[in-house]
Design an enzyme around this catalytic site. Sequence first.
Site, short mmCIF file in Angstrom:
data_model
loop_
_atom_site.label_atom_id
_atom_site.label_comp_id
_atom_site.label_asym_id
_atom_site.label_seq_id
_atom_site.Cartn_x
_atom_site.Cartn_y
_atom_site.Cartn_z
N HIS A 96 3.70 6.72 4.25
CA HIS A 96 2.64 6.05 4.99
C HIS A 96 3.16 5.05 6.02
O HIS A 96 2.37 4.54 6.83
CB HIS A 96 1.65 5.37 4.04
CG HIS A 96 0.23 5.55 4.45
ND1 HIS A 96 -0.83 5.45 3.59
CD2 HIS A 96 -0.32 5.83 5.66
CE1 HIS A 96 -1.96 5.65 4.24
NE2 HIS A 96 -1.68 5.89 5.51
N ASP A 123 -6.86 5.67 0.64
CA ASP A 123 -5.59 5.34 -0.01
C ASP A 123 -5.87 4.60 -1.31
O ASP A 123 -6.90 3.92 -1.43
CB ASP A 123 -4.78 4.44 0.93
CG ASP A 123 -3.29 4.37 0.61
OD1 ASP A 123 -2.93 4.53 -0.57
OD2 ASP A 123 -2.50 4.12 1.53
N HIS A 125 -3.81 2.28 -2.13
CA HIS A 125 -3.19 1.00 -1.83
C HIS A 125 -3.68 0.48 -0.48
O HIS A 125 -4.05 1.26 0.40
CB HIS A 125 -1.66 1.15 -1.76
CG HIS A 125 -1.07 1.78 -2.99
ND1 HIS A 125 -0.98 3.15 -3.14
CD2 HIS A 125 -0.53 1.23 -4.11
CE1 HIS A 125 -0.42 3.42 -4.32
NE2 HIS A 125 -0.13 2.28 -4.92
N ASP A 127 -1.73 -1.41 1.58
CA ASP A 127 -0.59 -1.44 2.51
C ASP A 127 -0.69 -2.61 3.48
O ASP A 127 -0.50 -2.48 4.69
CB ASP A 127 -0.48 -0.11 3.27
CG ASP A 127 -0.16 1.06 2.35
OD1 ASP A 127 0.25 0.80 1.20
OD2 ASP A 127 -0.31 2.21 2.77
N HIS A 140 6.43 1.45 3.49
CA HIS A 140 5.14 2.15 3.54
C HIS A 140 4.02 1.25 3.05
O HIS A 140 2.84 1.64 3.14
CB HIS A 140 5.18 3.48 2.77
CG HIS A 140 5.34 3.37 1.29
ND1 HIS A 140 5.24 4.45 0.44
CD2 HIS A 140 5.60 2.31 0.47
CE1 HIS A 140 5.42 4.08 -0.80
NE2 HIS A 140 5.63 2.78 -0.81
N ASP A 226 -3.93 9.36 2.56
CA ASP A 226 -2.78 9.32 1.65
C ASP A 226 -3.10 10.19 0.44
O ASP A 226 -4.20 10.09 -0.13
CB ASP A 226 -2.52 7.87 1.24
CG ASP A 226 -1.22 7.68 0.46
OD1 ASP A 226 -0.96 8.46 -0.48
OD2 ASP A 226 -0.49 6.73 0.76
N ASP A 228 -2.32 9.86 -2.53
CA ASP A 228 -2.67 9.11 -3.74
C ASP A 228 -4.10 8.58 -3.72
O ASP A 228 -4.55 7.95 -4.68
CB ASP A 228 -1.66 8.01 -4.04
CG ASP A 228 -1.68 6.85 -3.06
OD1 ASP A 228 -2.69 6.62 -2.38
OD2 ASP A 228 -0.65 6.13 -2.99
N GLU A 271 2.35 11.16 2.54
CA GLU A 271 2.86 10.97 1.18
C GLU A 271 2.86 12.24 0.33
O GLU A 271 2.99 12.18 -0.89
CB GLU A 271 2.11 9.85 0.44
CG GLU A 271 2.22 8.48 1.09
CD GLU A 271 3.57 7.79 0.87
OE1 GLU A 271 4.42 8.36 0.15
OE2 GLU A 271 3.76 6.69 1.43
#
Length: 306
Positions: A96, A123, A125, A127, A140, A226, A228, A271
């Site tokens: 990412h 995502d 996360h 980030d 990332h 992403d 995830d 990712e």
Amino acid sequence: MDCTLIGAPLQIGAGQLGCEMGPSALRIAGLRSALEDLGHRVSDVGNLSSRAFDEIEHPNAAVHHLGETVAWIEAISASAYEHSQHSMPIFLGGDHAISAGTVAGLAKRAADKNRPLFVLWLDAHTDFHTLETTASGNLHGTPVAYYTGRAGFEGYFPPLSNAVPSENVCMIGIRSVDPAELKALSVSAVTVHDMRAIDEHGVAVLLREFLEKVRAADGLLHVSFDVDFLEPEIAPAVGTTVPGGATFREAHLIMEMLHDSGLVSSLDVVELNPFLDERGKTAKLLVDLVSSLMGKRVMDRPTLAG
């Protein structure tokens, strides 16, 4: 629509190797042909590479591969700016950290068009770390902080010609936030919808509100997806799995709504780590999700009974 596939096999922004193979996995899973079957004109410019670089030291000893990451951000930003002029760029990651480059280049293009850029961040996360706050040193975890113009990148990451206003960023699917990120987000205008918000309100309500905001501003919309973001059971090929992610239907609903909006002008898919996949399961799902974003409907999908 004219689409341009751009491989960005950056993997040093993450802690686990393997996502440099992500662009190849998406190509092998049939992304180009899936888009062409929907009537789009697709060109594939291959994979980007970075310039020669010198390693850069940072006072935060955890930060690693800073010089190499900076070189990649420069290359990706230039590519995003170039290919967003006459087509829809679709960036195939890579980790990412590529979004530090894609969004920077797209924001510059949006400014040329005198239109605001909005970012939908799908995502687990946020980030939202800076170079000072990251404990892992994995870069990332920094792109949103960078492209929204947070302090802490000066003299290291490339100077931003056009930062994305924090209020133009909407995050959906969040379920893993570090204390430093949480503190920074509490005083930020970034919209953050965690999985509880999805459970309570449904993803359609949350997304529709953001899309209305983009439309009212006559904005360009970049989607950064992403792996995830998804529930690990349906998408295992990612090095940062977090339980409790979006379901198959929630993910497709988002993509279908994005298509219906007609607002999306660019896309990141990041990712994907094929080394962790199960017989291409995740790569095939991502191709199907991108197809939904680009116009594939539920009624178009073959069933076993059909």
